[in-house]
Design a protein around this motif. Structure first.
Motif, mmCIF file in Angstrom:
data_model
loop_
_atom_site.group_PDB
_atom_site.id
_atom_site.type_symbol
_atom_site.label_atom_id
_atom_site.label_comp_id
_atom_site.label_asym_id
_atom_site.label_seq_id
_atom_site.Cartn_x
_atom_site.Cartn_y
_atom_site.Cartn_z
ATOM 1 N N ALA A 7 -11.287 15.885 4.504
ATOM 2 C CA ALA A 7 -12.778 16.471 5.225
ATOM 3 C C ALA A 7 -12.923 18.311 4.108
ATOM 4 C CB ALA A 7 -12.831 17.470 6.545
ATOM 5 N N ASP A 8 -13.993 18.555 3.088
ATOM 6 C CA ASP A 8 -14.641 19.151 2.775
ATOM 7 C C ASP A 8 -14.898 20.344 3.873
ATOM 8 O OD1 ASP A 8 -15.742 21.907 1.783
ATOM 9 O OD2 ASP A 8 -17.058 20.578 -0.107
ATOM 10 N N THR A 9 -14.251 21.580 4.237
ATOM 11 C CA THR A 9 -14.305 22.106 4.782
ATOM 12 C C THR A 9 -14.292 23.623 4.744
ATOM 13 O OG1 THR A 9 -11.833 22.884 5.905
ATOM 14 C CG2 THR A 9 -12.683 21.114 7.508
ATOM 15 N N GLY A 21 -16.724 28.923 -4.420
ATOM 16 C CA GLY A 21 -17.813 27.536 -4.830
ATOM 17 C C GLY A 21 -17.141 25.958 -4.128
ATOM 18 N N HIS A 22 -17.308 25.168 -5.367
ATOM 19 C CA HIS A 22 -16.669 23.597 -4.165
ATOM 20 C C HIS A 22 -15.734 22.981 -5.179
ATOM 21 C CE1 HIS A 22 -20.561 23.209 -1.627
ATOM 22 N NE2 HIS A 22 -21.219 23.503 -2.882
ATOM 23 N N SER A 23 -14.670 24.401 -5.827
ATOM 24 C CA SER A 23 -13.866 24.093 -6.491
ATOM 25 C C SER A 23 -13.077 23.520 -6.169
ATOM 26 C CB SER A 23 -13.636 25.161 -7.617
ATOM 27 O OG SER A 23 -13.363 26.552 -7.101
ATOM 28 N N GLY A 76 -9.605 19.299 -5.367
ATOM 29 C CA GLY A 76 -10.601 19.978 -5.235
ATOM 30 C C GLY A 76 -10.976 20.881 -3.764
ATOM 31 N N ASP A 77 -12.268 20.680 -3.639
ATOM 32 C CA ASP A 77 -12.198 21.646 -2.076
ATOM 33 C C ASP A 77 -12.115 20.789 -1.223
ATOM 34 O OD1 ASP A 77 -14.673 19.551 -2.684
ATOM 35 O OD2 ASP A 77 -15.761 21.199 -2.942
ATOM 36 N N ASP A 78 -11.287 19.161 -1.011
ATOM 37 C CA ASP A 78 -10.919 18.701 0.207
ATOM 38 C C ASP A 78 -9.741 18.431 0.812
ATOM 39 O OD1 ASP A 78 -14.137 16.684 0.954
ATOM 40 O OD2 ASP A 78 -13.422 17.371 -1.891
ATOM 41 N N GLY A 109 -17.152 24.333 7.010
ATOM 42 C CA GLY A 109 -17.552 22.973 7.704
ATOM 43 C C GLY A 109 -18.043 22.810 6.873
ATOM 44 N N GLN A 110 -18.465 21.996 6.303
ATOM 45 C CA GLN A 110 -19.347 22.101 5.154
ATOM 46 C C GLN A 110 -19.645 20.530 5.123
ATOM 47 O OE1 GLN A 110 -19.800 21.400 0.867
ATOM 48 N NE2 GLN A 110 -19.086 19.502 0.555
ATOM 49 N N ASP A 111 -18.277 19.212 5.860
ATOM 50 C CA ASP A 111 -18.255 17.838 6.043
ATOM 51 C C ASP A 111 -18.220 17.559 7.720
ATOM 52 O OD1 ASP A 111 -18.631 17.392 3.588
ATOM 53 O OD2 ASP A 111 -16.255 16.563 3.768
#
Ligand code: F6R
Ligand code: MG
Ligand code: MG
Length: 371
Positions: free
Chosen positions: A9-11, A16-18, A50-52, A92-94
């Motif tokens: 998950a991207d949390t 940024g999103h990197s 990346g961001d995951d 908590g994006q995902d």
């Protein structure tokens, strides 16, 4: 039987999103150690692309197990808390739901799970990608399990002559089909050549009767009904002894094929195979990246990882990908760099249509020239 699960998950992103912040990785590692200590899992590793954050775990509970999925959910809640404390981006994006119920299906995190009888020696590769979608595995999976120009074993190893069965999902209509390859090869390519919709979910050896590969097939945008990020997929591939060799599984990535997902989930870019140290995104929020973590699984233990793209053999692919990135970038907002309208996941187009709708008139009417 053991199960190998990658749940990701991207949390929250840094910066940024990197990438993932080291404090989040440390928290996930603490949780994995706790789960090992309590014998929930046999072994586990934490990795990122990346961001995951990816949790790579072996256990005995099978795919879709509530115990394992709720552990992953709680771990992602913990990394989200750290992302919030540090003010990281998209904390908590995902995590699309407020509470866990049963398993992670439709809740945001992605997962690939494979249940199998461990062989005396069990080499597996865990692939993690960022800034792309699950259909990004279609082309490599076709090459690995169906293309004799990629996989010499399809010709040379008797155990591979019967071919492989591909389970393909239609993500738009929630349906599945099994293609029996090589007999169904041309039919299958008609579908999986459209990776935004048709995604290879798993591959089976027809001779051995073993599962050979599994991918994550969630599409966050379809789950959430609006753009919440790309799905940044993961994949597990078992290797050797009647399955493709490690080198045959890695070979497709020597060609940096074009995938959807860079900048705003709205652009095509080449898929860059990278070492773990380079598994973060930069240019145009990309280029989309993939890392390959090799393990020997032994009595459920994860012996590894070996960082398989950390190798000069993939330098040419990286150079080619960077050239392709230049080529795509010069298209700016034009297709085929920008995704076709039907695949654009931002809501911009519907808002534009609403705002400009009255200015679009039939071509046969008189046009009032602006004063
Ligand atoms: C792509 C991705 C990023 C973001 C972009 C804008 O999958 O995650 O390219 O879409 O950085 O992000 P926001 O809208 O959060 O500013
Ligand atoms: Mg993100
Ligand atoms: Mg991501």
């Amino acid at each position: 039987m053991i199960t190998l699960s990658i749940i990701k998950a991207d949390t929250g992103g840094y910066v940024g999103h990197s990438a993932v912040h080291p404090a989040m990785m440390a928290e996930a590692r603490r949780e994995i150690e706790r789960a090992k200590g309590s014998s929930l899992i046999i072994d586990g590793r934490v990795a990122s692309c990346g961001d995951d954050v990816s949790l790579i775990m072996t256990h005995v509970y099978g795919p879709d197990a509530g115990l394992i999925h709720s552990f992953a959910w709680d771990t992602f809640q913990a990394t989200t808390r750290i992302a919030r404390e540090l003010g990281l981006y998209g904390a908590g994006q995902d995590l699309l739901s407020d509470a866990f119920s049963g398993n992670l299906r439709g809740m945001g995190p992605g997962y690939a799970e494979l249940e199998f009888e461990e062989r005396p020696s069990e080499p597996v590769i865990c692939f993690l990608a960022d800034k792309t979608e699950p259909g990004a595995w279609n082309l490599p999976l076709y090459k690995i399990f169906a293309d004799p120009f990629n996989t010499a074993g399809l010709v040379i190893d008797e155990k591979m002559h019967a071919g492989f069965a591909f389970e393909v999902y239609d993500l738009f209509e929630d349906k599945r089909i099994v293609f029996d390859c090589p007999a169904d090869l041309y039919d299958m390519l008609m579908y999986i050549g459209a990776p935004a919709r048709y995604v290879v979910h798993g591959v089976h050896s027809k001779t051995l009767g073993h599962p050979a590969a599994a991918t994550s097939t969630q599409r966050l945008s379809l789950i959430a009904g609006k753009y919440v990020g790309k799905d940044d997929p993961v994949m597990i591939v078992r290797c050797q002894s009647g399955l493709p060799a490690v080198g045959e599984v890695l070979e497709p990535f020597a060609f940096p094929h074009t995938v959807a997902g860079a900048m705003r989930g709205s652009h095509h870019m080449p898929l860059l195979p990278v070492a773990v140290a380079d598994a973060h995104t930069t240019r145009f929020d990309g280029p989309p990246r993939v890392v390959a973590l090799g393990f020997q699984v032994h009595e459920g233990r994860l012996v590894g990882p070996r960082d398989l793209f950390d190798d000069p053999a993939f330098d040419r692919a990286r150079a080619q990908a960077n050239e392709m990135a230049d080529y795509f970038r010069r298209h700016g907002p034009f297709e085929p760099h920008r995704l076709p309208l039907e695949d654009l996941e931002y809501t911009t187009m519907s808002e534009l249509t609403r705002r400009l709708g009255h200015r679009w008139t039939p071509i046969t009417t008189e046009v009032a020239t602006p004063a």
